[in-house]
Design an enzyme around this catalytic site. Structure first.
Site, short mmCIF file in Angstrom:
data_model
loop_
_atom_site.label_atom_id
_atom_site.label_comp_id
_atom_site.label_asym_id
_atom_site.label_seq_id
_atom_site.Cartn_x
_atom_site.Cartn_y
_atom_site.Cartn_z
N ASP A 30 0.53 65.54 1.76
CA ASP A 30 -0.60 65.88 2.62
C ASP A 30 -0.10 66.06 4.05
O ASP A 30 0.73 65.29 4.55
CB ASP A 30 -1.67 64.78 2.55
N ASN A 87 -12.23 64.14 -4.04
CA ASN A 87 -13.48 64.38 -3.31
C ASN A 87 -14.14 65.64 -3.88
O ASN A 87 -13.46 66.63 -4.16
CB ASN A 87 -13.19 64.56 -1.83
N HIS A 100 -8.22 69.22 -6.04
CA HIS A 100 -7.00 68.49 -5.71
C HIS A 100 -7.25 67.00 -5.86
O HIS A 100 -8.33 66.50 -5.52
CB HIS A 100 -6.51 68.81 -4.29
N HIS A 102 -5.90 63.33 -4.71
CA HIS A 102 -5.10 62.61 -3.71
C HIS A 102 -4.43 61.42 -4.37
O HIS A 102 -5.09 60.62 -5.06
CB HIS A 102 -5.99 62.05 -2.60
P1 AMP Z 1 -10.26 66.94 0.92
O1 AMP Z 1 -10.87 66.44 2.20
O2 AMP Z 1 -10.42 66.00 -0.24
O3 AMP Z 1 -10.72 68.34 0.58
O4 AMP Z 1 -8.70 66.98 1.17
C1 AMP Z 1 -8.05 68.05 1.77
C2 AMP Z 1 -6.71 67.53 2.21
O5 AMP Z 1 -5.85 68.65 2.44
C3 AMP Z 1 -6.74 66.72 3.51
O6 AMP Z 1 -6.24 65.41 3.26
C4 AMP Z 1 -5.84 67.52 4.45
O7 AMP Z 1 -5.06 66.70 5.29
C5 AMP Z 1 -4.98 68.30 3.47
N1 AMP Z 1 -4.40 69.54 3.96
C6 AMP Z 1 -5.04 70.52 4.66
N2 AMP Z 1 -4.19 71.53 4.90
C7 AMP Z 1 -3.01 71.19 4.35
C8 AMP Z 1 -1.73 71.82 4.27
N3 AMP Z 1 -1.51 73.04 4.81
N4 AMP Z 1 -0.73 71.18 3.63
C9 AMP Z 1 -0.94 69.96 3.09
N5 AMP Z 1 -2.12 69.31 3.12
C10 AMP Z 1 -3.14 69.92 3.75
#
Ligand code: AMP
Ligand code: ZN
Length: 114
Positions: A30, A87, A100, A102
């Site tokens: 992340d 989420n 995705h 986590h």
């Molecule tokens: P969610 O809030 O469950 O949709 O999680 C999205 C996640 O994607 C967050 O924890 C962000 O920090 C992560 N994220 C956003 N852009 C990127 C990226 N380019 N590379 C890696 N993680 C990312």
């Protein structure tokens, strides 16, 4: 999905710190980690989220979960423990519309989540 961030990462058009990859699944760190270990595990195929899954995705869902479980072990999160979070939707806190999971670990995690 040409305008999906995680599809672009899966296609190699946006860089990531890759942790695991096979023909169905990609895992990467992340960009804004919420724990010492914070990895995202995604299906390569665009699925908007949990609530968009169908029975046809059952095999892929199993692969996602098993990949994440093996990654957690490979990252040294066993036996101390870790948490998987998916989420879904606005109230669920989903900000990227590509399914995705986590993996969070490396510290004691609070419960319940906010
Ligand atoms: P969610 O809030 O469950 O949709 O999680 C999205 C996640 O994607 C967050 O924890 C962000 O920090 C992560 N994220 C956003 N852009 C990127 C990226 N380019 N590379 C890696 N993680 C990312
Ligand atoms: Zn996508």
């Amino acid at each position: 999905m040409s305008d999906c961030l995680f599809c672009k990462i899966a296609a190699g058009h946006i860089p990531c710190t890759e942790v695991f990859a096979d023909e169905n699944i990609l895992a990467f760190r992340d960009i804004d980690p919420k724990a010492p270990t914070h990895i995202l595990v995604i299906p390569r195929r665009h699925i908007p989220g949990l609530s968009a899954m169908t029975d046809d995705d059952t095999d892929l869902a199993g692969k996602l979960l098993m990949a994440a479980t093996k990654i957690a072990a490979a990252e040294g999160l066993v036996p101390d423990g870790y948490r998987f979070v998916i989420n879904n939707g606005e109230d669920g806190g989903q900000t990227v519309g590509h399914l995705h999971l986590h993996i969070l670990g490396g510290r004691a995690l609070a419960w319940p989540p906010g």
